[in-house]
Design a protein around this motif. Structure first.
Motif, PDB file in Angstrom:
ATOM      1  N   ASP A   1     -45.479  15.979  81.892  1.00 33.20           N
ATOM      2  CA  ASP A   1     -45.270  16.521  80.549  1.00 33.20           C
ATOM      3  C   ASP A   1     -43.775  16.488  80.238  1.00 33.20           C
ATOM      4  N   ASP A   2     -43.399  15.768  79.213  1.00 33.05           N
ATOM      5  CA  ASP A   2     -41.996  15.734  78.743  1.00 33.05           C
ATOM      6  C   ASP A   2     -41.037  15.067  79.741  1.00 33.05           C
TER       7      ASP A   2
ATOM      8  N   CYS B   1     -47.092  16.042  72.571  1.00 29.97           N
ATOM      9  CA  CYS B   1     -48.196  16.057  73.525  1.00 29.97           C
ATOM     10  C   CYS B   1     -49.580  15.815  72.927  1.00 29.97           C
TER      11      CYS B   1
ATOM     12  N   LYS C   1     -52.792  20.297  82.446  1.00 27.31           N
ATOM     13  CA  LYS C   1     -52.617  20.598  81.027  1.00 27.31           C
ATOM     14  C   LYS C   1     -53.629  19.839  80.163  1.00 27.31           C
TER      15      LYS C   1
ATOM     16  N   HIS D   1     -42.505  20.515  81.561  1.00 18.40           N
ATOM     17  CA  HIS D   1     -42.480  21.259  80.299  1.00 18.40           C
ATOM     18  C   HIS D   1     -41.867  22.644  80.508  1.00 18.40           C
TER      19      HIS D   1
ATOM     20  N   ASP E   1     -46.253  12.143  78.805  1.00 21.44           N
ATOM     21  CA  ASP E   1     -46.922  12.229  77.499  1.00 21.44           C
ATOM     22  C   ASP E   1     -45.984  12.051  76.315  1.00 21.44           C
ATOM     23  N   ASN E   2     -44.693  12.182  76.564  1.00 25.79           N
ATOM     24  CA  ASN E   2     -43.692  11.951  75.505  1.00 25.79           C
ATOM     25  C   ASN E   2     -42.324  11.988  76.171  1.00 25.79           C
TER      26      ASN E   2
ATOM     27  N   LYS F   1     -38.068  13.540  72.949  1.00 23.70           N
ATOM     28  CA  LYS F   1     -39.255  14.215  72.420  1.00 23.70           C
ATOM     29  C   LYS F   1     -39.043  14.553  70.941  1.00 23.70           C
TER      30      LYS F   1
END
Ligand code: NG6
Ligand code: CA
Length: 524
Positions: free
Chosen positions: A50-51, A90, A143, A287, A339-340, A369
């Motif tokens: 995540d991120d 996300c 997540k 994240h 995811d980003n 992001k």
């Protein structure tokens, strides 16, 4: 396998018996599941950070944080330099990843609150349902952030449905939304883990619920303060987005989250080691809130943001170790991606800005992001399948929206009409058989952008150019922008005014893609 049927113990089979046997074998192979069970298709493990930014891994050039486990994967596999999440946040990325449909085609796919209803319609083709149909056992750990429950949201004290189990997953163990959003509880299959009846869980966004302290009113109770937003219910000394009451025994402890999720991911591998499986391991790291286990604290000198990168790498190492131990490594396609793009200050005072130094989370790309510049969606992607993928580096243009069609092809499945409407089978590029990926791809942040050949066109959009809170360049420009990425990878010099014909051509092409579509896809 045919030679073993050409002879019976007594000699050659007669024609009739041989034909019957041939028919029996082909009928068996046509049964769902047996196509993969014969060993042609590998297990698939998708480790989804995540991120995590392009520049956050040492195999992508990071120097102040070391990621030996992802580096090992990159050394043994293929490392991609032009792979994209479908969007710069996300929820839309994950929507596209699972459905094979660009999220901008569908309303309601922006970053969701923690009490949102499931946004993917049960019954439609997803990564999980397509692989399940091919005989895979499918699991998601980590997540989710695609909503849970019916219209109006889930009842956290009862059966939580629909969710992943209605989308083709056999097993799920979830953070319902994000680490910084309530409810701060795990959901295993259809139940909150550790819930007790006398302390019912209530969740609200908007008006406060319950009487628990908030970050806004009781900052003295916080172990990490918010820098923007994140000042509502306090859970584990950290204030979150949204209000929550009850469920005290069920609440997660952030410091334990990486261990809890990794244990669940490995348990899934162990339990299903005898059949083909697909595991979507979607980590909370990196994240916010960035709260590593004490054993990772101080590991990088970059504060919690660096330390949770080290923690993420440890999770990858545990999964790789489990595959080795179970002797599954050679039969498993392992992918690591994000995811980003990255963000430094995403709402908590966690020293990320102060200790960043010369670390460049997005690597050479502009933005991060939330941004339509390359840093928003161009993410790490590493793929390993020993004996099948030749180690190396590939600059093929890839997008996660294509995993659906590509994994379907890998599992011998054909997509039906309307299934994965934007998903293109780029398996050959993913496996390194060709350097040619997509010819064009649409990137999504606030505006959309079209990548085609050496060009990138960003559609016009009003709005602030920089988000002051996160200090991100968003890429909004009322006139639109045009970059020749091959000559100007850092997107420093817009050619929109100088090359009006090229800009117009790409604008029309983007309009065509928007309007077409994609059987089954809603129009924007
Ligand atoms: C933003 C949050 C940010 C993060 C993001 C979603 C604030 C001020 N910021 O609204 O912290 O949670 O949403 O991140 O609340 S994502 O990776 O799930 O898309
Ligand atoms: Ca994210």
């Amino acid at each position: 396998m045919w030679p073993c049927f050409s002879k019976s113990p007594a000699g050659a089979l007669d024609g009739l018996r041989r034909r019957r046997l041939l028919w029996l074998v082909s009928a068996l192979l046509a049964l769902p599941g047996l196509g993969v069970a014969n060993g042609a298709s590998p297990n698939i493990v998708l480790i989804y950070a995540d991120d995590l930014g392009y520049g956050d891994l040492s195999c992508y050039g990071a120097a102040r944080v070391q990621t030996p486990h992802v580096d090992r994967l990159a050394h043994e596999g293929l490392r991609f330099t032009d792979a994209h999440a479908a969007a710069a946040t996300c929820t839309p990325s994950r929507y596209a990843l699972l459905t094979g449909e660009y999220a901008w085609r569908k309303k309601g796919t922006g970053v969701l609150p923690g009490n949102a209803a499931l946004i993917i319609e049960p019954g439609r083709a997803t990564l999980a349902s397509v692989l399940r149909r091919a005989g895979y056992t499918t699991g998601v750990v980590g997540k989710w952030h695609l909503g849970l429950g019916p219209e109006g949201g889930a009842d956290w004290n009862a059966e939580i449905k629909p969710g992943p189990l209605e989308l083709g997953f056999h097993y799920s163990f979830l953070i319902p939304a994000t680490g910084d959003r309530v409810p701060c509880v795990y959901v295993e299959n259809r139940r909150v883990v550790g819930r007790v009846r006398r302390d019912p869980i209530q969740v609200a966004y908007g008006q406060p619920i319950g009487s628990e302290p908030t970050g806004k009113n009781n900052p003295e109770l916080l172990k990490m303060r918010p820098s923007h937003g994140h000042d509502m219910t306090i859970v584990n000394g950290i204030s979150r987005i949204g209000y929550m009451s009850g469920g005290r025994a069920a609440r997660w402890v952030d410091e334990e989250m990486a261990d809890v999720l990794t244990r669940k991911a490995i348990a899934f591998l162990e339990k299903n080691r005898k059949r083909p499986f697909f595991l979507y391991f979607s980590t909370h790291d990196i994240h916010v809130p960035r709260v590593p286990h004490p054993r990772f604290v101080g590991k990088t000198g970059m504060g919690p943001r660096g330390d949770v990168i080290a923690q993420f790498d440890w999770c990858v190492g545990e999964v790789l170790g489990a595959l080795d131990r179970l002797k599954l490594a050679d039969r498993t396609l392992v992918l690591v991606s994000s995811d980003n793009g990255p963000v430094v200050d995403d709402g908590y005072m966690d020293d990320a800005v102060e200790k960043l130094g010369d670390h460049r989370p997005a690597g050479p790309w502009r933005g991060g992001k939330y941004s339509i510049f390359e840093g928003g969606t161009r993410v790490p992607l590493v793929a390993r399948w020993p004996g099948r993928i030749q180690p190396g580096v590939s600059d093929a243009l890839l997008c996660q929206v294509d995993f659906l069609a590509s994994f379907a092809a890998l599992a011998g499945q054909t997509l039906g009409p309307g299934e994965g409407p934007d998903s293109v089978n780029t398996l050959a590029a993913l496996l390194g058989e060709t350097r040619r990926g997509r010819d064009q791809v649409v990137e999504q942040a606030g505006p959309l952008a079209l990548r085609q050949g050496p060009w990138k066109y960003i559609e016009p959009r009003k709005g602030q150019r920089r988000n002051a809170a996160t200090n991100t360049e968003l890429g909004n420009d009322p006139l639109g922008m045009l970059f020749h990425l091959a000559d100007d990878p850092g997107e420093t010099n817009s050619l929109a005014a100088a090359q009006t014909n090229k800009a117009a051509e790409l604008r029309l092409e983007l309009r065509r893609i928007r309007g077409v579509a994609a059987e089954g896809a809603a129009q924007p």
